[in-house]
Design a protein around this motif. Structure first.
Motif, mmCIF file in Angstrom:
data_model
loop_
_atom_site.group_PDB
_atom_site.id
_atom_site.type_symbol
_atom_site.label_atom_id
_atom_site.label_comp_id
_atom_site.label_asym_id
_atom_site.label_seq_id
_atom_site.Cartn_x
_atom_site.Cartn_y
_atom_site.Cartn_z
ATOM 1 N N TYR B 3 -15.601 -1.422 -0.197
ATOM 2 C CA TYR B 3 -14.433 -1.225 -1.015
ATOM 3 C C TYR B 3 -13.242 -0.559 -0.318
ATOM 4 C CZ TYR B 3 -11.632 0.374 -5.122
ATOM 5 O OH TYR B 3 -10.708 0.778 -6.184
ATOM 6 N N ILE B 4 -13.584 0.430 0.301
ATOM 7 C CA ILE B 4 -12.440 1.342 0.965
ATOM 8 C C ILE B 4 -11.857 0.377 2.125
ATOM 9 C CG2 ILE B 4 -11.928 3.485 2.090
ATOM 10 C CD1 ILE B 4 -14.224 4.779 0.675
ATOM 11 N N LYS B 6 -11.545 -2.762 2.286
ATOM 12 C CA LYS B 6 -10.662 -3.729 1.740
ATOM 13 C C LYS B 6 -9.389 -3.232 1.254
ATOM 14 C CE LYS B 6 -13.486 -7.245 -0.203
ATOM 15 N NZ LYS B 6 -14.456 -7.664 -1.368
ATOM 16 N N ARG B 7 -9.676 -1.861 0.339
ATOM 17 C CA ARG B 7 -8.412 -1.196 -0.034
ATOM 18 C C ARG B 7 -7.315 -1.065 1.138
ATOM 19 N NH1 ARG B 7 -6.858 -3.138 -4.490
ATOM 20 N NH2 ARG B 7 -8.698 -4.494 -4.396
ATOM 21 N N THR B 8 -7.928 -0.449 2.020
ATOM 22 C CA THR B 8 -6.958 -0.042 3.180
ATOM 23 C C THR B 8 -6.315 -1.306 3.762
ATOM 24 O OG1 THR B 8 -8.780 1.631 3.776
ATOM 25 C CG2 THR B 8 -7.079 1.402 5.345
ATOM 26 N N PHE B 10 -5.624 -3.966 2.642
ATOM 27 C CA PHE B 10 -4.551 -4.392 1.311
ATOM 28 C C PHE B 10 -3.567 -3.476 1.726
ATOM 29 C CE2 PHE B 10 -3.114 -4.935 -2.889
ATOM 30 C CZ PHE B 10 -3.073 -6.461 -2.951
ATOM 31 N N ALA B 11 -3.634 -2.133 1.517
ATOM 32 C CA ALA B 11 -2.414 -1.317 1.691
ATOM 33 C C ALA B 11 -1.633 -1.627 2.763
ATOM 34 C CB ALA B 11 -2.973 0.247 1.547
ATOM 35 N N THR B 249 -5.420 3.697 -13.485
ATOM 36 C CA THR B 249 -4.632 2.314 -13.285
ATOM 37 C C THR B 249 -3.424 2.413 -13.816
ATOM 38 O OG1 THR B 249 -6.665 1.085 -13.745
ATOM 39 C CG2 THR B 249 -4.907 -0.142 -13.297
ATOM 40 N N ASN B 305 -0.682 4.167 -4.666
ATOM 41 C CA ASN B 305 -1.564 2.973 -5.420
ATOM 42 C C ASN B 305 -3.022 3.143 -4.535
ATOM 43 O OD1 ASN B 305 -0.723 1.090 -7.435
ATOM 44 N ND2 ASN B 305 1.125 1.390 -6.433
ATOM 45 N N TYR B 306 -2.700 3.638 -3.313
ATOM 46 C CA TYR B 306 -3.907 3.567 -2.441
ATOM 47 C C TYR B 306 -4.857 4.700 -2.785
ATOM 48 C CZ TYR B 306 -6.969 4.127 1.601
ATOM 49 O OH TYR B 306 -7.914 4.141 2.563
ATOM 50 N N ASP B 309 -6.389 3.677 -6.046
ATOM 51 C CA ASP B 309 -7.946 3.093 -5.741
ATOM 52 C C ASP B 309 -9.250 3.909 -5.294
ATOM 53 O OD1 ASP B 309 -6.732 0.628 -6.326
ATOM 54 O OD2 ASP B 309 -6.012 0.086 -4.430
#
Lengths: 320, 321
Positions: B3-4, B6-8, B10-11, B249, B305-306, B309
């Motif tokens: 998850y982390i 992916k989020r990174t 994405f950021a 959120t 936002n990051y 998340d």
């Protein structure tokens, strides 16, 4: 040990009151398993929740709930909350959701122990792991979250959680309803084994008669907020003294028999208005002139056997 | 961990999109360094030399490459108005704004959570409907108007400063102690932050109320009561964390409007932060500074936002992908 006297529950509903439980009384003895049977909306769950004062604020309760002689509802929250989980623990219908999804299963088993001062810290965690082992889950899974458990495992864990403070009474409300048949059987077996081993008394709430027959020695059949008949399960099966009980058993499919499964036509009466006479008379196959006008009282019809039906008063009239 | 990662990723992608948009946006705006009032009386040669100096004569694609290259070296460009590096121009306002926004957001979250939880717990009572209407009213009010109310009903009666970031008189007669400077700053920061917080809390309160109501109806809350836990303990230990999830959120999503609100608030309170700097740069057509401010703001929203998340990941064990 647990004795309920004249329990009444009303709910405030828009436009009046709903009399959900109407004078329910029963006794539960140590180590006994009792079934509370009836169709949806007959007040089974409400009765169970009322015992430990867990109804929402819109409900008002009258009657007495005696736990070893002490009236636990006498002083509201203050008198009942020390007994919750410590003496009377519960397994709920939606035990799938009995666990908070953001906390580990173990921590939620430990929670009541610490709350009631049964155990704390490492000792409590060890005890939680032992409880999980007892219901057939590896103790190492205590650190896992509920979503990592299957439905059946969650129900087992919920039972382990109920045993956290070694209660005297277990109230199980439809504990197997949401589970598939195989898992249902395992959970029932587990409940029987645990109550036997621990000398725990249990009230099993269900609409499933065969389950009661399999697990309980005694049952009370509820209809429209009242106890219609209660007695040893054998007697209820072989010698029902209330047409509702008889019809319930007839409505149960028989694996070996060729009999048609009978359903009971109609629906229970609405409880937000006064019910005249016997609440069951519109659906009863043996109703007669007295039934719509006079309410039958629960009376002794045999050994430990009570029923609320006019037929028991006037066998002669019916015979004619 | 998945998850982390992916989020990174994405950021990082979002950052590049933001940089590109930031570049395109300012090339689409009408006018440039030599148009308009700024250069009304310039000679043709002077205009051409300025255009050359800012590299505006090169093809757009090349300009873009140069822009990204300079960014990579931490160079945000040079201000047209005062010829100083953009970063020097926006650093102080940024440092002034940041604590104000943080305090404002914290105020809105605290008021939002408390009022939302109380409203949910006392559902259907006068307290509940009072909170509903107050929250809706503040949510609907324009921020600048809330600012005026705050000045009129709080600043004046309490004698709190309602403009600027420090007292003019501070340090005239003697060197002030660190504490004096600090409390002076805090007193100047408080009202803008309060205005920002009050303007934001309404939405949070309503969301907390509804998610709290949903949570209080869950089986595990009934289980907690059956365990003998007292009401507020249940709210605190079981319901709150679950009810917080939608709020996290929402806060992340509303960061953009927090920044927008900060610009208006700073204007009313003459608070020398990034909002005033933006307004100043707009009036001077100082595109490099504006571009720098936009970039910093977009970056902070992306970073926030990051972080949201990651907070979500921490709060809810079910989140794994």
């Amino acid at each position: 040990m647990l004795s309920v006297e004249g329990l009444e529950v009303w709910f405030d509903v828009p436009g009046g009151e709903l009399h959900a439980v109407q004078g329910v009384a029963f006794d539960l003895f140590p180590g006994e398993r009792m079934g509370l049977v009836g169709e949806s909306g007959c007040g089974k769950t409400t009765t169970i929740l009322a015992l430990m004062g867990l109804l929402p604020p819109s409900a008002s309760v009258a009657g007495r709930v005696l736990l070893d002689g002490e009236d636990v509802l006498a002083k509201g929250e203050d008198s009942v909350s020390p007994h919750r989980w410590r003496d009377v623990a519960m397994v709920f219908q939606g035990a799938m959701n009995a666990f908070n999804p953001v906390k580990t299963v173990g921590s939620q088993i430990v929670e009541p122990m610490e709350l009631h001062g049964v155990a704390s810290g490492r000792a409590a965690r060890n005890q939680a792991a032992e409880l999980l082992e007892m219901v057939g889950i590896s103790g190492s899974r205590a650190d896992r979250y509920p979503h990592e458990f299957s439905g059946g495992m969650r129900q087992r864990a919920a039972i382990a959680m109920a045993l956290a403070c070694s209660p005297k009474v277990l109230l199980a409300d439809e504990p197997t309803t949401a589970l598939d048949v195989m898992v249902q059987a395992q959970i029932l077996e587990l409940l029987v084994r645990l109550t036997d081993d621990l000398g725990l008394a249990m009230i099993l709430v269900t609409h499933d008669l065969p389950v009661v027959a399999q697990v309980c020695g005694r049952a009370a059949v509820m209809y429209a907020g009242k106890v219609a008949e209660s007695g040893p399960i054998e007697t209820l099966f072989h010698d029902p003294r209330h047409p509702y009980t008889r019809m319930l058993f007839q409505a149960t499919p028989d694996l070996h028999g060729d009999d048609e499964v009978a359903s009971i036509p109609g629906a229970p009466p609405r409880l937000d208005r006064e019910v005249l006479g016997c609440p069951f008379h519109p659906r009863c196959d043996s109703a007669f002139s007295r039934c719509p006008v006079e309410e039958p009282r629960l009376r002794e019809v045999g050994d430990n056997h009570t029923a609320a039906c006019h037929l028991n008063d006037v066998p002669m009239q019916v015979a004619q | 961990m998945d998850y982390i990662v992916k989020r990174t990723a994405f950021a990082i992608v979002t950052v590049f999109v933001a940089i590109t948009l930031n570049f395109v946006l300012f090339r689409l705006l009408p006018g440039n360094a030599v148009s308009g009032l700024r250069c009304q009386h310039c000679t043709k040669q002077f205009r051409e030399s300025i255009v050359k100096q800012y590299g505006l004569d090169k093809p757009k694609l090349q300009q873009y490459v140069i822009y990204v290259e300079r960014l990579a070296h931490g160079d945000l460009g040079t201000s047209i108005a005062d010829n100083r590096p953009v970063w020097d121009d926006i650093r102080t306002p940024l440092v002034n704004t940041l604590p104000m926004i943080v305090v404002g957001t914290v105020i809105s979250i605290i008021i939002g959570i408390i009022s939302g939880v109380v409203a949910a717990w006392r559902r259907g009572t006068a307290a509940d409907s009072a909170n509903l209407w107050t929250a809706l009213a503040f949510y609907a009010m324009p921020t600048q108007w809330i600012a005026l109310l705050v000045i009129f009903y709080i600043a004046i009666p309490l004698g709190l400063p309602a403009s600027g970031i420090e007292s003019n008189t501070l340090g005239i007669l003697s060197t002030p102690s660190t504490w004096a400077v600090f409390s002076d700053r805090v007193s100047h920061l408080f009202l803008p932050a309060l205005t920002l917080g009050v303007g934001l809390y309404g939405e949070y309160s309503l969301v907390v109320r509804s998610s709290m109501l949903e949570t209080l109806g869950e089986d595990y809350v009934l289980t907690a009561r059956a365990k003998g836990m007292r009401n507020w303990t249940i709210v605190w230990k079981h319901a709150l964390r679950n009810a917080m999830l939608p709020l996290v959120t929402l806060i992340a999503l509303s960061l953009g409007s927090i920044v927008a609100g900060a610009i208006v608030v700073e204007d009313v309170f003459s608070y020398p932060g990034i909002g005033l700097a933006t307004i100043d740069a707009i009036s001077k057509r100082d595109y490099p500074v504006l571009q720098g401010i936009f970039l910093i703001l977009t970056m902070s929203v992306i970073v926030a936002n990051y972080i949201a998340d990651l907070v979500y990941f921490k709060l809810d064990p079910r989140v794994t992908e």
